[in-house]
Write a protein that holds these residues in place. Sequence first.
Motif, PDB file in Angstrom:
ATOM      1  N   ASP A 104       8.646  16.226   9.828  1.00 30.91           N
ATOM      2  CA  ASP A 104       7.931  15.451  10.840  1.00 30.91           C
ATOM      3  C   ASP A 104       7.273  14.196  10.252  1.00 30.91           C
ATOM      4  O   ASP A 104       6.752  13.373  10.985  1.00 30.91           O
ATOM      5  CB  ASP A 104       6.896  16.322  11.548  1.00 30.91           C
ATOM      6  N   ARG A 105       7.311  14.032   8.943  1.00 27.82           N
ATOM      7  CA  ARG A 105       6.714  12.850   8.303  1.00 27.82           C
ATOM      8  C   ARG A 105       7.763  11.933   7.675  1.00 27.82           C
ATOM      9  O   ARG A 105       7.427  10.991   7.004  1.00 27.82           O
ATOM     10  CB  ARG A 105       5.742  13.278   7.189  1.00 27.82           C
ATOM     11  N   ARG A 106       9.022  12.202   7.895  1.00 28.63           N
ATOM     12  CA  ARG A 106      10.084  11.445   7.233  1.00 28.63           C
ATOM     13  C   ARG A 106      10.110   9.968   7.611  1.00 28.63           C
ATOM     14  O   ARG A 106      10.678   9.166   6.909  1.00 28.63           O
ATOM     15  CB  ARG A 106      11.439  12.067   7.528  1.00 28.63           C
ATOM     16  N   ASP A 107       9.490   9.574   8.713  1.00 24.28           N
ATOM     17  CA  ASP A 107       9.518   8.174   9.121  1.00 24.28           C
ATOM     18  C   ASP A 107       8.279   7.410   8.629  1.00 24.28           C
ATOM     19  O   ASP A 107       8.038   6.297   9.051  1.00 24.28           O
ATOM     20  CB  ASP A 107       9.655   8.058  10.637  1.00 24.28           C
ATOM     21  N   GLU A 108       7.482   8.013   7.746  1.00 18.13           N
ATOM     22  CA  GLU A 108       6.278   7.360   7.235  1.00 18.13           C
ATOM     23  C   GLU A 108       6.661   6.059   6.537  1.00 18.13           C
ATOM     24  O   GLU A 108       7.535   6.037   5.686  1.00 18.13           O
ATOM     25  CB  GLU A 108       5.555   8.300   6.255  1.00 18.13           C
ATOM     26  N   THR A 109       6.025   4.968   6.917  1.00 23.63           N
ATOM     27  CA  THR A 109       6.366   3.659   6.362  1.00 23.63           C
ATOM     28  C   THR A 109       5.557   3.301   5.126  1.00 23.63           C
ATOM     29  O   THR A 109       5.975   2.463   4.341  1.00 23.63           O
ATOM     30  CB  THR A 109       6.153   2.556   7.421  1.00 23.63           C
ATOM     31  N   ALA A 110       4.395   3.909   4.955  1.00 22.98           N
ATOM     32  CA  ALA A 110       3.539   3.582   3.813  1.00 22.98           C
ATOM     33  C   ALA A 110       4.226   3.973   2.512  1.00 22.98           C
ATOM     34  O   ALA A 110       4.897   4.996   2.424  1.00 22.98           O
ATOM     35  CB  ALA A 110       2.203   4.302   3.930  1.00 22.98           C
ATOM     36  N   LEU A 111       4.055   3.156   1.488  1.00 25.10           N
ATOM     37  CA  LEU A 111       4.672   3.449   0.192  1.00 25.10           C
ATOM     38  C   LEU A 111       3.960   4.593  -0.516  1.00 25.10           C
ATOM     39  O   LEU A 111       4.587   5.563  -0.926  1.00 25.10           O
ATOM     40  CB  LEU A 111       4.660   2.190  -0.688  1.00 25.10           C
ATOM     41  N   PHE A 112       2.647   4.507  -0.640  1.00 23.74           N
ATOM     42  CA  PHE A 112       1.904   5.521  -1.376  1.00 23.74           C
ATOM     43  C   PHE A 112       1.148   6.423  -0.405  1.00 23.74           C
ATOM     44  O   PHE A 112       0.346   5.942   0.388  1.00 23.74           O
ATOM     45  CB  PHE A 112       0.946   4.868  -2.370  1.00 23.74           C
ATOM     46  N   LEU A 113       1.433   7.735  -0.507  1.00 20.31           N
ATOM     47  CA  LEU A 113       0.860   8.710   0.419  1.00 20.31           C
ATOM     48  C   LEU A 113      -0.043   9.685  -0.325  1.00 20.31           C
ATOM     49  O   LEU A 113       0.170   9.975  -1.501  1.00 20.31           O
ATOM     50  CB  LEU A 113       1.971   9.498   1.112  1.00 20.31           C
ATOM     51  N   ASN A 114      -1.034  10.222   0.406  1.00 17.64           N
ATOM     52  CA  ASN A 114      -1.908  11.249  -0.170  1.00 17.64           C
ATOM     53  C   ASN A 114      -1.289  12.628   0.051  1.00 17.64           C
ATOM     54  O   ASN A 114      -0.170  12.744   0.559  1.00 17.64           O
ATOM     55  CB  ASN A 114      -3.329  11.144   0.401  1.00 17.64           C
ATOM     56  N   LYS A 115      -2.022  13.679  -0.285  1.00 19.07           N
ATOM     57  CA  LYS A 115      -1.474  15.038  -0.163  1.00 19.07           C
ATOM     58  C   LYS A 115      -1.268  15.461   1.285  1.00 19.07           C
ATOM     59  O   LYS A 115      -0.536  16.407   1.554  1.00 19.07           O
ATOM     60  CB  LYS A 115      -2.357  16.047  -0.900  1.00 19.07           C
ATOM     61  N   SER A 116      -1.896  14.755   2.230  1.00 22.14           N
ATOM     62  CA  SER A 116      -1.703  15.047   3.656  1.00 22.14           C
ATOM     63  C   SER A 116      -0.598  14.186   4.263  1.00 22.14           C
ATOM     64  O   SER A 116      -0.450  14.126   5.470  1.00 22.14           O
ATOM     65  CB  SER A 116      -3.006  14.804   4.422  1.00 22.14           C
ATOM     66  N   TRP A 117       0.142  13.498   3.422  1.00 22.59           N
ATOM     67  CA  TRP A 117       1.248  12.628   3.826  1.00 22.59           C
ATOM     68  C   TRP A 117       0.786  11.448   4.677  1.00 22.59           C
ATOM     69  O   TRP A 117       1.529  10.945   5.513  1.00 22.59           O
ATOM     70  CB  TRP A 117       2.349  13.426   4.531  1.00 22.59           C
ATOM     71  N   ALA A 118      -0.449  11.005   4.480  1.00 21.83           N
ATOM     72  CA  ALA A 118      -0.980   9.812   5.151  1.00 21.83           C
ATOM     73  C   ALA A 118      -1.132   8.707   4.106  1.00 21.83           C
ATOM     74  O   ALA A 118      -1.103   8.965   2.899  1.00 21.83           O
ATOM     75  CB  ALA A 118      -2.329  10.121   5.793  1.00 21.83           C
ATOM     76  N   ARG A 119      -1.320   7.476   4.581  1.00 20.42           N
ATOM     77  CA  ARG A 119      -1.472   6.338   3.675  1.00 20.42           C
ATOM     78  C   ARG A 119      -2.658   6.563   2.735  1.00 20.42           C
ATOM     79  O   ARG A 119      -3.724   7.003   3.158  1.00 20.42           O
ATOM     80  CB  ARG A 119      -1.681   5.053   4.484  1.00 20.42           C
ATOM     81  N   LEU A 120      -2.459   6.267   1.484  1.00 22.04           N
ATOM     82  CA  LEU A 120      -3.499   6.402   0.474  1.00 22.04           C
ATOM     83  C   LEU A 120      -4.600   5.371   0.726  1.00 22.04           C
ATOM     84  O   LEU A 120      -4.313   4.234   1.108  1.00 22.04           O
ATOM     85  CB  LEU A 120      -2.872   6.157  -0.901  1.00 22.04           C
ATOM     86  N   SER A 121      -5.854   5.742   0.510  1.00 22.77           N
ATOM     87  CA  SER A 121      -6.966   4.814   0.714  1.00 22.77           C
ATOM     88  C   SER A 121      -7.341   4.146  -0.609  1.00 22.77           C
ATOM     89  O   SER A 121      -7.001   4.644  -1.682  1.00 22.77           O
ATOM     90  CB  SER A 121      -8.181   5.558   1.275  1.00 22.77           C
ATOM     91  N   ASP A 122      -8.062   3.039  -0.515  1.00 25.29           N
ATOM     92  CA  ASP A 122      -8.476   2.359  -1.742  1.00 25.29           C
ATOM     93  C   ASP A 122      -9.458   3.219  -2.535  1.00 25.29           C
ATOM     94  O   ASP A 122      -9.447   3.216  -3.761  1.00 25.29           O
ATOM     95  CB  ASP A 122      -9.045   0.974  -1.452  1.00 25.29           C
ATOM     96  N   ARG A 123     -10.267   3.991  -1.850  1.00 26.12           N
ATOM     97  CA  ARG A 123     -11.209   4.883  -2.543  1.00 26.12           C
ATOM     98  C   ARG A 123     -10.451   5.949  -3.350  1.00 26.12           C
ATOM     99  O   ARG A 123     -10.841   6.289  -4.467  1.00 26.12           O
ATOM    100  CB  ARG A 123     -12.141   5.548  -1.535  1.00 26.12           C
ATOM    101  N   SER A 124      -9.370   6.477  -2.790  1.00 26.01           N
ATOM    102  CA  SER A 124      -8.553   7.469  -3.506  1.00 26.01           C
ATOM    103  C   SER A 124      -7.943   6.870  -4.768  1.00 26.01           C
ATOM    104  O   SER A 124      -7.877   7.524  -5.808  1.00 26.01           O
ATOM    105  CB  SER A 124      -7.439   8.001  -2.613  1.00 26.01           C
ATOM    106  N   VAL A 125      -7.494   5.627  -4.667  1.00 30.28           N
ATOM    107  CA  VAL A 125      -6.910   4.957  -5.834  1.00 30.28           C
ATOM    108  C   VAL A 125      -7.978   4.757  -6.908  1.00 30.28           C
ATOM    109  O   VAL A 125      -7.728   4.983  -8.095  1.00 30.28           O
ATOM    110  CB  VAL A 125      -6.261   3.612  -5.441  1.00 30.28           C
ATOM    111  N   ARG A 126      -9.176   4.369  -6.502  1.00 30.86           N
ATOM    112  CA  ARG A 126     -10.269   4.196  -7.475  1.00 30.86           C
ATOM    113  C   ARG A 126     -10.607   5.518  -8.169  1.00 30.86           C
ATOM    114  O   ARG A 126     -10.810   5.559  -9.381  1.00 30.86           O
ATOM    115  CB  ARG A 126     -11.510   3.644  -6.779  1.00 30.86           C
ATOM    116  N   ARG A 127     -10.658   6.602  -7.397  1.00 31.22           N
ATOM    117  CA  ARG A 127     -10.940   7.921  -7.992  1.00 31.22           C
ATOM    118  C   ARG A 127      -9.832   8.334  -8.956  1.00 31.22           C
ATOM    119  O   ARG A 127     -10.096   8.866 -10.039  1.00 31.22           O
ATOM    120  CB  ARG A 127     -11.100   8.970  -6.898  1.00 31.22           C
ATOM    121  N   MET A 128      -8.582   8.097  -8.555  1.00 32.23           N
ATOM    122  CA  MET A 128      -7.443   8.434  -9.398  1.00 32.23           C
ATOM    123  C   MET A 128      -7.513   7.652 -10.713  1.00 32.23           C
ATOM    124  O   MET A 128      -7.316   8.210 -11.790  1.00 32.23           O
ATOM    125  CB  MET A 128      -6.140   8.116  -8.645  1.00 32.23           C
ATOM    126  N   LEU A 129      -7.840   6.378 -10.623  1.00 37.87           N
ATOM    127  CA  LEU A 129      -7.947   5.547 -11.821  1.00 37.87           C
ATOM    128  C   LEU A 129      -9.059   6.063 -12.738  1.00 37.87           C
ATOM    129  O   LEU A 129      -8.877   6.146 -13.963  1.00 37.87           O
ATOM    130  CB  LEU A 129      -8.203   4.090 -11.434  1.00 37.87           C
TER     131      LEU A 129
END
Length: 167
Positions: A104-129
């Motif tokens: 049901d998520r195969r049509d997701e257009t965003a390049l980078f997704l989180n564990k819920s298959w939604a677009r990654l947020s800038d805060r998530s990227v900062r935490r990951m870094l």
Amino acid sequence: VRSPKRERKLPNFLTSDEVLALLEAPDKATLKGRRDRAILETFYSSGLRISELVGLDIDDIDFMGELLVLRGKGKKERQVPIGPHALQAIKAYLQSRGLQCPDDRRDETALFLNKSWARLSDRSVRRMLDVYIAKCGLSHKVSPHTLRHTFATHLLDNGADLRSVQE
């Protein structure tokens, strides 16, 4: 009477060895590790702002022309070159993601997704870094913008034209 000019300090940046350690930090055996490696490679390869990175769609990548189409400040659209290592990391991530993505998520257009298959947020990227900075043992403060300065500094150190880097 004009006030005296304030001294401007140089921005922080990482050395080549620090960048290599940071790029090798994610576990390439997992989907999350492949995603994180692709993010770090893309940051360093293209000098993106964090908002441009999280706003990337799969269709914004020209694999043949090695270009990214970005929408930056003020919704201005521009094309930026991307290195072969970053493209290879993105391909590995997309291939893994395609195998694990629910139907049901195969049509997701965003390049980078989180564990819920939604677009990654800038805060998530900062935490990951922050996680990978700690893992590498880097002592100074490193932000996504530090990676942007590192990209520019390394280009200039290797003979790139200042005006080209600014553009």
